[in-house]
Design a protein around this motif. Structure first.
Motif, PDB file in Angstrom:
ATOM      1  N   LEU A   5      36.276   3.941   4.471  1.00 19.63           N
ATOM      2  CA  LEU A   5      35.010   3.474   3.923  1.00 19.63           C
ATOM      3  C   LEU A   5      34.310   2.626   4.973  1.00 19.63           C
ATOM      4  CD1 LEU A   5      32.921   2.944   1.678  1.00 19.63           C
ATOM      5  CD2 LEU A   5      34.372   1.048   0.903  1.00 19.63           C
ATOM      6  N   VAL A   6      33.114   3.068   5.366  1.00 22.12           N
ATOM      7  CA  VAL A   6      32.273   2.315   6.291  1.00 22.12           C
ATOM      8  C   VAL A   6      31.240   1.581   5.452  1.00 22.12           C
ATOM      9  CG1 VAL A   6      30.662   2.440   8.219  1.00 22.12           C
ATOM     10  CG2 VAL A   6      32.630   4.000   8.121  1.00 22.12           C
ATOM     11  N   LEU A   7      31.283   0.269   5.465  1.00 18.45           N
ATOM     12  CA  LEU A   7      30.418  -0.553   4.625  1.00 18.45           C
ATOM     13  C   LEU A   7      29.687  -1.572   5.489  1.00 18.45           C
ATOM     14  CD1 LEU A   7      29.508  -1.496   1.744  1.00 18.45           C
ATOM     15  CD2 LEU A   7      31.509  -2.988   1.738  1.00 18.45           C
ATOM     16  N   ASP A   8      28.355  -1.450   5.545  1.00 21.91           N
ATOM     17  CA  ASP A   8      27.521  -2.416   6.271  1.00 21.91           C
ATOM     18  C   ASP A   8      28.032  -2.645   7.695  1.00 21.91           C
ATOM     19  OD1 ASP A   8      25.820  -2.740   4.111  1.00 21.91           O
ATOM     20  OD2 ASP A   8      26.988  -4.378   3.260  1.00 21.91           O
ATOM     21  N   SER A   9      28.208  -1.552   8.432  1.00 25.20           N
ATOM     22  CA  SER A   9      28.733  -1.621   9.798  1.00 25.20           C
ATOM     23  C   SER A   9      27.840  -0.847  10.756  1.00 25.20           C
ATOM     24  CB  SER A   9      30.152  -1.062   9.837  1.00 25.20           C
ATOM     25  OG  SER A   9      31.032  -1.825   9.023  1.00 25.20           O
ATOM     26  N   LYS A  10      27.993  -1.167  12.047  1.00 25.98           N
ATOM     27  CA  LYS A  10      27.195  -0.525  13.080  1.00 25.98           C
ATOM     28  C   LYS A  10      28.098  -0.044  14.211  1.00 25.98           C
ATOM     29  CE  LYS A  10      23.104  -3.398  12.192  1.00 25.98           C
ATOM     30  NZ  LYS A  10      22.135  -4.376  12.775  1.00 25.98           N
ATOM     31  N   ASP A  11      27.682   1.068  14.825  1.00 25.58           N
ATOM     32  CA  ASP A  11      28.375   1.618  15.982  1.00 25.58           C
ATOM     33  C   ASP A  11      29.846   1.899  15.665  1.00 25.58           C
ATOM     34  OD1 ASP A  11      26.272   1.651  18.070  1.00 25.58           O
ATOM     35  OD2 ASP A  11      26.241  -0.510  17.694  1.00 25.58           O
ATOM     36  N   VAL A  12      30.043   2.874  14.794  1.00 26.78           N
ATOM     37  CA  VAL A  12      31.382   3.267  14.364  1.00 26.78           C
ATOM     38  C   VAL A  12      31.593   4.733  14.735  1.00 26.78           C
ATOM     39  CG1 VAL A  12      32.964   3.493  12.420  1.00 26.78           C
ATOM     40  CG2 VAL A  12      31.296   1.614  12.455  1.00 26.78           C
ATOM     41  N   THR A  13      32.718   5.028  15.378  1.00 21.34           N
ATOM     42  CA  THR A  13      33.018   6.374  15.851  1.00 21.34           C
ATOM     43  C   THR A  13      34.353   6.838  15.285  1.00 21.34           C
ATOM     44  OG1 THR A  13      31.804   6.016  17.924  1.00 21.34           O
ATOM     45  CG2 THR A  13      33.413   7.802  17.891  1.00 21.34           C
ATOM     46  N   PHE A  14      34.350   8.067  14.734  1.00 24.56           N
ATOM     47  CA  PHE A  14      35.576   8.733  14.295  1.00 24.56           C
ATOM     48  C   PHE A  14      35.747   9.990  15.139  1.00 24.56           C
ATOM     49  CE2 PHE A  14      34.140   6.381  10.599  1.00 24.56           C
ATOM     50  CZ  PHE A  14      35.306   5.907  10.003  1.00 24.56           C
ATOM     51  N   THR A  15      36.855  10.109  15.871  1.00 24.13           N
ATOM     52  CA  THR A  15      37.087  11.298  16.686  1.00 24.13           C
ATOM     53  C   THR A  15      38.539  11.752  16.556  1.00 24.13           C
ATOM     54  OG1 THR A  15      37.543   9.878  18.609  1.00 24.13           O
ATOM     55  CG2 THR A  15      35.326  10.785  18.421  1.00 24.13           C
ATOM     56  N   ASN A  16      38.714  13.067  16.494  1.00 23.86           N
ATOM     57  CA  ASN A  16      40.041  13.697  16.584  1.00 23.86           C
ATOM     58  C   ASN A  16      40.994  13.295  15.457  1.00 23.86           C
ATOM     59  OD1 ASN A  16      39.366  14.866  19.229  1.00 23.86           O
ATOM     60  ND2 ASN A  16      39.530  12.750  19.955  1.00 23.86           N
ATOM     61  N   ASN A  17      40.452  12.958  14.305  1.00 21.28           N
ATOM     62  CA  ASN A  17      41.289  12.572  13.169  1.00 21.28           C
ATOM     63  C   ASN A  17      41.508  13.746  12.224  1.00 21.28           C
ATOM     64  OD1 ASN A  17      41.276   9.530  13.697  1.00 21.28           O
ATOM     65  ND2 ASN A  17      39.089   9.982  13.596  1.00 21.28           N
TER      66      ASN A  17
END
Length: 465
Positions: free
Chosen positions: A218-230
């Motif tokens: 859960l991404v909540l009120d965040s900036k510059d978030v990266t998901f890779t190779n999951n």
């Protein structure tokens, strides 16, 4: 900072040995992650599409030293037993490493059962501090113990500049106690693998996240978030939920078998009252997701590019592969979408839901160069779409109560099983304005009499087909 029963004693006993054990701790001469340019977008083929005017910044962790947690010295069970002791002592080790300036912390091989009773609604897990790369060794698993809470975080991020990589996070969906609570009933849909709450510059890489009662992350009120190779799978509510996210990249992941409690999507962008914008969803593989693969309810400037989405033979979608809502802004290009049966909407690979009324902005929805196998698309009660060079194989394309659609160089085929539907269920219009050119049904060029000023409705629609 939390306090723990063993913390002071362990700190006294182990500070000296941990700081001087050359096998476990090492100086790092180069930064772990240090980038000025963030996510590269120059490799994306955006010809004919809006320029991507954002970069997703990666974490920047300063030069420092690394620490591998010694489970014997910290008395941390690593055989899937004693969740309270494991949580207390593992957290103490992580806190100590942070206080000593270690920015790469490694979890050794083992199965770590965690969970602490925080309150009636929340079960706590492990917290990772800012300016930290948290690395799972091969064979390291972090699992939440069976609980009866509506909300939990197996791993919660606290602060900015955080990297989590190379591990396994497991939830308790199969053993969870769905006990009724006065405030939330039995939904219990907020159990998360990784909680990215009010964090900036986060990278989640090469993780397996599965069996949680809510979202893989859960991404909540965040900036510059990266998901890779999951690999994110078999979670009850979503693969990834974005509830207030700016500059988010989700790329090269496999998200599948999301099922259990609504909405059940691979990715859900849905933060009413929050800001969701500048989101890139690129080169992911979605399959067997019960609700659908990507739904955008609130996001603006969302690029959905080069993804593969497959319904799966035994799966029945609820909504469908790609869903957007009124007043969102989407660039959907070069995806391959395959449906085997359908959803409550029929075989629609892309559907734009609408609450009616004015669109609310003048941004165009782009649908370019996608391949829709055994499915089509439908947009209604809205405006401004640019639909070019797509292949709609075996189903219709429809616009209803829609202003200003550009429909150029598309190919549509229809099912041989129902040739009688060809004349009305191919390119289908009701009260639509716009421009059309170069569109085919099979080998036949179709003249579609769209006008930019006069709404067009097909006679067969007026006749009730």
């Amino acid at each position: 900072m939390k306090t723990y029963p063993y913390y002071l004693l362990l700190l006294v006993l182990f500070t000296f040995s941990a700081c001087n054990n050359e096998d476990l701790n090492e100086d790092i001469d180069a930064p772990i992650i240090d980038t000025d340019t963030g996510t590269n977008t120059e490799d994306l083929d955006l010809e004919g599409l809006p320029e991507m005017l954002f970069d997703v910044q990666l974490p920047s962790v300063a030069n420092t030293k690394a620490y591998t947690i010694d489970v014997n010295e910290w008395d941390i069970p690593n055989n899937s037993t004693n969740a309270i002791k494991t949580t207390t002592n593992l957290q103490a080790a992580i806190d100590w490493a942070h206080s000593e300036g270690y920015t790469r912390v490694t979890l050794p091989e083992g199965h770590y059962l965690v969970g602490e009773d925080v309150n009636d609604a929340y079960q706590g897990g492990i917290e990772i501090h800012g300016n930290t790369e948290f690395v799972f060794s091969a064979g390291a698993v972090l699992e939440i113990a069976t609980n009866d809470k509506w909300n939990y975080c197996v791993l919660k991020l606290t602060g900015d500049n955080i990297i989590v990589r190379n591990g396994v996070i497991k939830g308790d969906r199969d053993t969870h106690s769905y006990t009724p609570h006065s405030d939330s009933g039995t939904a219990h849909d907020e159990g998360h693998g990784i909680c990215v709450w009010d964090n900036n510059k986060v990278l989640i890489d090469n993780m397996q996240i599965y069996d949680v009662t809510g979202d893989g992350s859960l991404v909540l009120d965040s900036k510059d978030v990266t998901f890779t190779n999951n690999t994110i799978y078999n979670n009850r509510r979503q693969g990834i939920s974005i509830v207030g996210g700016v500059r988010i990249k989700i790329a090269d992941n496999e998200i599948h078998h999301i099922n259990g409690t609504s909405p059940q999507f691979g990715i859900d962008i849905e933060g009413p009252g929050r800001v969701d914008e500048d989101i890139l969803i690129h080169s992911n593989y979605f399959h067997h997701n019960r609700g659908g693969d990507i739904v955008n309810a609130t996001g603006e400037n969302v690029y959905i590019l080069d993804n593969t989405m497959e319904q799966g033979a035994e799966n029945t979608y609820i909504d469908g592969p790609i869903v957007s809502w009124h007043k969102t802004h989407n660039i959907i290009a070069k995806n391959t979408v395959t449906m085997t049966s359908g959803s409550v909407n029929g075989r629609l690979g892309y559907i734009q839901y609408s609450r009616g009324g004015d669109k609310g902005h003048n941004k165009i929805t782009y649908v370019h160069e996608n391949v829709f196998n055994n499915c089509g698309m439908y947009m209604y009660k809205s405006s401004d779409a640019d639909v070019r060079r797509n292949k709609f194989l075996g189903y219709f394309v429809a616009f209803s109560d829609f202003r200003n659609v550009t429909l150029v160089d598309n190919l549509l085929t229809y099912s041989d099983a129902h040739p009688e539907l060809r004349f009305c269920w191919s390119y289908r219009f009701k009260n639509a304005t716009g421009y059309a050119s170069g569109n085919y049904i099979g080998d036949t060029l179709e003249e579609l009499p769209l006008s930019e000023s006069t709404p067009y409705t097909m006679q067969c629609v007026l006749d009730g087909w």
